[in-house]
Design a protein around this motif. Structure first.
Motif, PDB file in Angstrom:
ATOM      1  N   PHE A  25       0.836  -1.201   0.000  1.00 17.58           N
ATOM      2  CA  PHE A  25       0.000   0.000   0.000  1.00 17.58           C
ATOM      3  C   PHE A  25       0.875   1.257   0.000  1.00 17.58           C
ATOM      4  N   GLY A  26       2.002   1.190   0.698  1.00 17.45           N
ATOM      5  CA  GLY A  26       2.900   2.334   0.748  1.00 17.45           C
ATOM      6  C   GLY A  26       3.514   2.651  -0.606  1.00 17.45           C
ATOM      7  N   LYS A  27       3.704   1.614  -1.425  1.00 17.90           N
ATOM      8  CA  LYS A  27       4.331   1.806  -2.745  1.00 17.90           C
ATOM      9  C   LYS A  27       3.316   2.274  -3.790  1.00 17.90           C
ATOM     10  N   ASP A  28       2.130   1.681  -3.787  1.00 22.95           N
ATOM     11  CA  ASP A  28       1.183   1.928  -4.879  1.00 22.95           C
ATOM     12  C   ASP A  28      -0.130   2.583  -4.472  1.00 22.95           C
ATOM     13  N   GLY A  29      -0.352   2.791  -3.166  1.00 25.00           N
ATOM     14  CA  GLY A  29      -1.625   3.380  -2.752  1.00 25.00           C
ATOM     15  C   GLY A  29      -2.742   2.360  -2.734  1.00 25.00           C
ATOM     16  N   PHE A  30      -3.924   2.780  -2.305  1.00 21.91           N
ATOM     17  CA  PHE A  30      -5.030   1.839  -2.143  1.00 21.91           C
ATOM     18  C   PHE A  30      -5.534   1.294  -3.475  1.00 21.91           C
ATOM     19  N   GLN A  31      -5.842   2.176  -4.411  1.00 22.88           N
ATOM     20  CA  GLN A  31      -6.492   1.740  -5.651  1.00 22.88           C
ATOM     21  C   GLN A  31      -5.638   0.785  -6.471  1.00 22.88           C
ATOM     22  N   LYS A  32      -4.343   1.046  -6.561  1.00 23.60           N
ATOM     23  CA  LYS A  32      -3.467   0.270  -7.456  1.00 23.60           C
ATOM     24  C   LYS A  32      -2.927  -1.005  -6.805  1.00 23.60           C
ATOM     25  N   THR A  33      -3.146  -1.179  -5.524  1.00 27.28           N
ATOM     26  CA  THR A  33      -2.629  -2.369  -4.841  1.00 27.28           C
ATOM     27  C   THR A  33      -3.652  -3.493  -4.882  1.00 27.28           C
ATOM     28  N   ALA A  34      -3.218  -4.667  -5.299  1.00 22.23           N
ATOM     29  CA  ALA A  34      -4.099  -5.833  -5.368  1.00 22.23           C
ATOM     30  C   ALA A  34      -3.843  -6.750  -4.174  1.00 22.23           C
ATOM     31  N   MET A  35      -4.896  -7.407  -3.725  1.00 25.47           N
ATOM     32  CA  MET A  35      -4.751  -8.344  -2.607  1.00 25.47           C
ATOM     33  C   MET A  35      -3.800  -9.477  -2.988  1.00 25.47           C
ATOM     34  N   SER A  36      -3.789  -9.846  -4.263  1.00 30.21           N
ATOM     35  CA  SER A  36      -2.888 -10.920  -4.706  1.00 30.21           C
ATOM     36  C   SER A  36      -1.431 -10.496  -4.536  1.00 30.21           C
ATOM     37  N   GLU A  37      -1.154  -9.209  -4.748  1.00 31.33           N
ATOM     38  CA  GLU A  37       0.197  -8.680  -4.582  1.00 31.33           C
ATOM     39  C   GLU A  37       0.634  -8.762  -3.118  1.00 31.33           C
ATOM     40  N   ILE A  38      -0.279  -8.380  -2.226  1.00 30.73           N
ATOM     41  CA  ILE A  38       0.027  -8.427  -0.793  1.00 30.73           C
ATOM     42  C   ILE A  38       0.203  -9.871  -0.335  1.00 30.73           C
ATOM     43  N   ALA A  39      -0.675 -10.744  -0.814  1.00 31.61           N
ATOM     44  CA  ALA A  39      -0.596 -12.154  -0.445  1.00 31.61           C
ATOM     45  C   ALA A  39       0.738 -12.755  -0.860  1.00 31.61           C
ATOM     46  N   GLN A  40       1.150 -12.449  -2.085  1.00 29.92           N
ATOM     47  CA  GLN A  40       2.421 -12.981  -2.579  1.00 29.92           C
ATOM     48  C   GLN A  40       3.592 -12.457  -1.748  1.00 29.92           C
ATOM     49  N   ALA A  41       3.569 -11.164  -1.426  1.00 28.34           N
ATOM     50  CA  ALA A  41       4.644 -10.566  -0.631  1.00 28.34           C
ATOM     51  C   ALA A  41       4.675 -11.134   0.785  1.00 28.34           C
ATOM     52  N   ALA A  42       3.495 -11.517   1.291  1.00 28.54           N
ATOM     53  CA  ALA A  42       3.406 -12.041   2.652  1.00 28.54           C
ATOM     54  C   ALA A  42       3.652 -13.546   2.714  1.00 28.54           C
ATOM     55  N   GLY A  43       3.627 -14.208   1.574  1.00 30.93           N
ATOM     56  CA  GLY A  43       3.815 -15.654   1.564  1.00 30.93           C
ATOM     57  C   GLY A  43       2.597 -16.416   2.010  1.00 30.93           C
ATOM     58  N   VAL A  44       1.399 -15.853   1.759  1.00 30.70           N
ATOM     59  CA  VAL A  44       0.138 -16.530   2.094  1.00 30.70           C
ATOM     60  C   VAL A  44      -0.724 -16.557   0.834  1.00 30.70           C
ATOM     61  N   SER A  45      -1.780 -17.349   0.855  1.00 36.86           N
ATOM     62  CA  SER A  45      -2.670 -17.402  -0.296  1.00 36.86           C
ATOM     63  C   SER A  45      -3.610 -16.202  -0.291  1.00 36.86           C
ATOM     64  N   LYS A  46      -4.069 -15.827  -1.482  1.00 37.16           N
ATOM     65  CA  LYS A  46      -5.034 -14.725  -1.573  1.00 37.16           C
ATOM     66  C   LYS A  46      -6.318 -15.095  -0.842  1.00 37.16           C
ATOM     67  N   ALA A  47      -6.692 -16.366  -0.902  1.00 38.92           N
ATOM     68  CA  ALA A  47      -7.906 -16.823  -0.208  1.00 38.92           C
ATOM     69  C   ALA A  47      -7.779 -16.614   1.297  1.00 38.92           C
ATOM     70  N   ALA A  48      -6.582 -16.890   1.832  1.00 35.15           N
ATOM     71  CA  ALA A  48      -6.363 -16.711   3.278  1.00 35.15           C
ATOM     72  C   ALA A  48      -6.480 -15.242   3.652  1.00 35.15           C
ATOM     73  N   LEU A  49      -5.947 -14.375   2.803  1.00 35.36           N
ATOM     74  CA  LEU A  49      -5.995 -12.935   3.075  1.00 35.36           C
ATOM     75  C   LEU A  49      -7.441 -12.441   3.078  1.00 35.36           C
ATOM     76  N   PHE A  50      -8.228 -12.895   2.120  1.00 40.30           N
ATOM     77  CA  PHE A  50      -9.642 -12.508   2.084  1.00 40.30           C
ATOM     78  C   PHE A  50     -10.403 -13.112   3.258  1.00 40.30           C
ATOM     79  N   HIS A  51      -9.984 -14.310   3.678  1.00 44.83           N
ATOM     80  CA  HIS A  51     -10.617 -14.935   4.840  1.00 44.83           C
ATOM     81  C   HIS A  51     -10.354 -14.110   6.097  1.00 44.83           C
ATOM     82  N   TYR A  52      -9.124 -13.636   6.243  1.00 46.01           N
ATOM     83  CA  TYR A  52      -8.745 -12.846   7.414  1.00 46.01           C
ATOM     84  C   TYR A  52      -9.473 -11.501   7.468  1.00 46.01           C
TER      85      TYR A  52
END
Length: 199
Positions: A25-52
């Protein structure tokens, strides 16, 4: 705001998600950041991130509240001098941000982001954590040091605007350089709002 199971996740996974969220979010802001990008950077699945968190907006809000809570928890009881308290609070903020890679960029991005979600965070910035931190920091302040025409609210608004201005206007500088710049302006403000026999 509710998170589903995130608090029960292993501490190292929580930290990984938090730091990844700050960085992305710090690099790209809210609109341009995808949950898949955060999930990949965190080493978790996108499904887990949406679950959380349910939605990207919920994660964004969580990270902002987390940052506020972390800073507030570290705020000590200040001195009788208002400007010293501001200096103490500023240093604590930078110390906390240094422990979470990306928190600094995230908070800067929230201030600059033009998305509706960022505007909501800015509008609701006076959260419980910030209020409690302020009550602790300024608990001992001697407000009689101010000039008669300067109220505590005036002083708070002035230093807030100056601090935010220093941050926005010096993004290319290091945290240490920005802190020095803030300290310089705080000294100028002190001369303007304190009684002459005190400065």
């Amino acid at each position: 705001m509710k998170t589903v199971g995130f608090e029960k996740a292993p501490p190292e996974k929580q930290l990984s998600v938090i730091n990844a969220g700050f960085r992305c979010f710090g690099k790209d802001g809210f609109q341009k950041t995808a949950m898949s990008e955060i999930a990949q950077a965190a080493g978790v699945s996108k499904a887990a991130l949406f679950h959380y968190f349910g939605t990207k907006a919920e994660l964004y809000d969580f990270l902002f509240r987390f940052a506020c809570d972390e800073i507030s928890r570290k705020i000590p009881v200040g001195t009788e001098d208002f400007m010293e308290c501001i200096s103490i609070g500023t240093k604590v903020k930078f110390e906390v941000m240094a422990r979470y890679p990306g928190m600094y960029d995230f908070l800067v991005a929230v201030m600059q982001d033009e998305s509706g979600e960022a505007e909501t965070l800015r509008r609701n910035a006076n959260t419980r954590a910030i209020e409690e931190g302020s009550m602790t920091l300024f608990a001992k302040v001697d407000w009689s040091k101010f000039r008669p025409n300067v109220s505590p609210a005036d002083a708070m608004n002035l230093v807030t605007w100056v601090s935010m201005g220093c941050l926005k206007g010096n993004l290319e500088k290091s945290q240490g350089e920005i802190l020095s710049e803030v300290e310089r302006y705080l000294d100028l403000i002190k001369k303007a709002i304190y009684k002459e026999n005190i400065v």
